[in-house]
Design a protein around this motif. Structure first.
Motif, mmCIF file in Angstrom:
data_model
loop_
_atom_site.group_PDB
_atom_site.id
_atom_site.type_symbol
_atom_site.label_atom_id
_atom_site.label_comp_id
_atom_site.label_asym_id
_atom_site.label_seq_id
_atom_site.Cartn_x
_atom_site.Cartn_y
_atom_site.Cartn_z
ATOM 1 N N UNK A 1 -30.931 -24.217 -12.102
ATOM 2 C CA UNK A 1 -31.537 -23.071 -11.344
ATOM 3 C C UNK A 1 -30.032 -22.259 -10.600
ATOM 4 N N UNK A 2 -30.161 -20.894 -11.002
ATOM 5 C CA UNK A 2 -29.018 -20.196 -10.689
ATOM 6 C C UNK A 2 -28.790 -19.584 -9.205
ATOM 7 N N UNK B 1 -21.879 -32.010 -10.456
ATOM 8 C CA UNK B 1 -22.562 -30.678 -9.877
ATOM 9 C C UNK B 1 -22.499 -29.671 -10.924
ATOM 10 N N UNK B 2 -21.822 -29.706 -11.958
ATOM 11 C CA UNK B 2 -21.329 -28.770 -12.724
ATOM 12 C C UNK B 2 -20.792 -27.397 -12.175
ATOM 13 N N UNK B 3 -20.188 -27.798 -11.497
ATOM 14 C CA UNK B 3 -19.394 -26.526 -10.468
ATOM 15 C C UNK B 3 -17.983 -26.857 -10.172
ATOM 16 N N UNK C 1 -20.719 -17.489 -12.375
ATOM 17 C CA UNK C 1 -22.044 -16.776 -12.838
ATOM 18 C C UNK C 1 -22.871 -15.976 -12.086
ATOM 19 N N UNK C 2 -22.251 -16.068 -10.635
ATOM 20 C CA UNK C 2 -23.261 -15.458 -9.443
ATOM 21 C C UNK C 2 -22.349 -13.988 -9.131
ATOM 22 N N UNK C 3 -21.047 -14.054 -9.753
ATOM 23 C CA UNK C 3 -20.132 -12.742 -9.194
ATOM 24 C C UNK C 3 -19.940 -13.096 -7.611
ATOM 25 N N UNK C 4 -20.035 -14.130 -7.055
ATOM 26 C CA UNK C 4 -19.499 -14.339 -5.821
ATOM 27 C C UNK C 4 -19.993 -15.603 -5.258
ATOM 28 N N UNK C 5 -19.881 -15.895 -3.946
ATOM 29 C CA UNK C 5 -19.849 -16.925 -3.572
ATOM 30 C C UNK C 5 -21.407 -17.781 -3.031
#
Ligand code: H2B
Length: 97
Positions: free
Chosen positions: A3-4, A56-58, A77-81
């Motif tokens: 999930x994004x 975590x793939x992060x 991917x989200x353009x932010x925190x």
């Protein structure tokens, strides 16, 4: 598929930062400088975090010089925190010796 997560609001970021030792908001990213006793300790820390980041793939933006590790966290991917940055930051704090 993973999930994004959505980018958090500035209020949410400030509130979560209050519970996160050592981190600050700099240029739209979570930032912390970790200092260790020597290079071996710093690199061991990075190794532990790298394995966790893969799970975590992060992944962090970071750099190392001798006993210092400078870290910036954001979710591209989200353009932010997002919550993923806070989760990785907390696991980095837990990975210090
Ligand atoms: N790490 C960070 N910090 N931000 C992301 O948006 C991100 C990531 N996306 N690691 C992941 C990988 C994405 O590229 C893969 C395809 O899941």
């Amino acid at each position: 598929m993973r999930p994004r997560p959505e980018a958090l609001s500035i209020e949410e970021i400030r509130s979560r930062l209050a519970d996160l030792e050592g981190w600050s908001l700099e240029n739209g990213k979570l930032r912390r400088l970790f200092t260790f006793s020597d290079f071996t300790e710093a690199f061991a820390f990075m190794t532990r975090v790298a394995l966790q980041a893969e799970k975590m793939d992060h992944h962090p933006e970071w750099s190392n010089a001798y006993n210092r590790v400078e870290v910036d966290l954001t979710t591209h991917d989200a353009g932010g925190i997002t919550q993923l940055d806070f989760a990785l930051a907390a696991s980095m704090n837990a990975a210090t010796p």
